[in-house]
Design an enzyme around this catalytic site. Sequence first.
Site, short mmCIF file in Angstrom:
data_model
loop_
_atom_site.label_atom_id
_atom_site.label_comp_id
_atom_site.label_asym_id
_atom_site.label_seq_id
_atom_site.Cartn_x
_atom_site.Cartn_y
_atom_site.Cartn_z
N ARG A 149 11.17 2.50 4.73
CA ARG A 149 10.39 1.78 5.76
C ARG A 149 11.33 0.76 6.37
O ARG A 149 12.03 0.03 5.68
CB ARG A 149 9.20 1.06 5.13
CG ARG A 149 8.59 0.07 6.12
CD ARG A 149 7.27 -0.44 5.69
NE ARG A 149 6.28 0.61 5.74
CZ ARG A 149 4.98 0.37 5.59
NH1 ARG A 149 4.55 -0.86 5.41
NH2 ARG A 149 4.12 1.35 5.64
N HIS A 152 4.64 6.90 11.52
CA HIS A 152 4.32 6.77 10.10
C HIS A 152 3.69 8.11 9.68
O HIS A 152 2.49 8.22 9.48
CB HIS A 152 3.33 5.60 9.93
CG HIS A 152 3.13 5.13 8.53
ND1 HIS A 152 3.57 5.83 7.42
CD2 HIS A 152 2.55 4.00 8.05
CE1 HIS A 152 3.24 5.15 6.34
NE2 HIS A 152 2.63 4.03 6.69
N ARG A 198 0.80 -1.22 0.00
CA ARG A 198 0.00 0.00 0.00
C ARG A 198 0.83 1.27 0.00
O ARG A 198 0.68 2.13 -0.87
CB ARG A 198 -0.91 0.03 1.23
CG ARG A 198 -2.21 -0.64 1.03
CD ARG A 198 -2.58 -1.44 2.26
NE ARG A 198 -1.77 -2.63 2.32
CZ ARG A 198 -2.11 -3.78 1.78
NH1 ARG A 198 -3.25 -3.90 1.17
NH2 ARG A 198 -1.32 -4.84 1.85
N THR A 199 1.74 1.38 0.95
CA THR A 199 2.47 2.63 1.07
C THR A 199 3.42 2.81 -0.12
O THR A 199 3.58 3.90 -0.64
CB THR A 199 3.23 2.68 2.41
OG1 THR A 199 2.26 2.51 3.45
CG2 THR A 199 3.95 3.99 2.62
N LYS A 259 23.52 -9.88 1.81
CA LYS A 259 24.96 -10.13 1.71
C LYS A 259 25.71 -9.42 2.82
O LYS A 259 26.94 -9.46 2.88
CB LYS A 259 25.48 -9.62 0.35
CG LYS A 259 24.81 -10.27 -0.83
CD LYS A 259 25.40 -9.69 -2.13
CE LYS A 259 24.61 -10.18 -3.33
NZ LYS A 259 24.96 -9.44 -4.55
#
Length: 309
Positions: free
Chosen positions: A107, A135, A57-58, A86
Amino acid sequence: MNEFYQKDIISIKDFDKEKLEKIFTLTEKIMQLNPSERREICKGKTLGYLFYEPSTRTRLSFDSAMASIGGNSLGISNVASSSTQKGESLADTVRMISIYSDVLVLRHTLDGSSRFAAEVSDKPLINAGSGTEEHPTQAIQDLFTMKKEKKKIDGLKIGIVGDLKYGRTVYSLLHGLGNYDVDVRLISPESLRIRSDSTYEIKQKLDLTETTNIEEHLDELDVLYVTRIQKERFPDEEEYLKVKGSYVVGLDMLKRMKDDAIILHPLPRIDEISAEVDNTKNAKYFKQVEYGMHTRAALLGVTLNENGF
Ligand code: NCD
């Protein structure tokens, strides 16, 4: 110079009422422009995203916001396919992606991740969710939705229900609401009450009532903001199972609410709002998605244009 130019967006706490209202006005402007005018705003600019947690969604919202104002996006949306596996550090990944981009969107699972990343990035950084902490762009989207759908924010009675302990959208929303004169009812199971380390600050600004009983508040609310129980953030499954399905908003609950009350949700929804609610005039969670694209476009536009747009 516009005050948002080249500034990081880490916390909603950096937005006072005046700033929020400026973003809302610019969002309105974006909504009124025709598509070709809109595409001039960030023409040729690149958004780089790094998503260390699942998100559709974001990320889609930022992608489509950037496309709508003429820019493009690139990035890593799945840690498993990136160099992190890695052993690359967050700092190096941020530096690398910032070379390709004009603005970064991050995020991450950890609280504090965005602030850290902003320090190592020489491009402005937007926090798209940092652990259970914040958020901010979701809160701006949520506030704008209230303003559009209820024609005001001041004076609203707002219920916030669900996982108030781990839900980061709730913390950003509460800090954002702290700029307005609102009456907030926090409704959750006892074990998912808002974290006490955050309540002190929020309580300085907001009139809050905490309760486990949704029933006794329903008829008073103008807005019911429903959140998902954040299963992935529980230390053990057993604890999750105890609270799963605690509140389910269905037509029965809706009938007891004001006729013009609105239901919001940051999505994804699991089972906390029944599908039967979707087709009612009160359900605004998909409209909220649309507003989210436009509020993000406004934020990107002011971040990337020295003289605004
Ligand atoms: C929220 C999040 O990631 O915190 N989702 C979103 O950004 N729309 C809410 C959630 O995951 O429950």
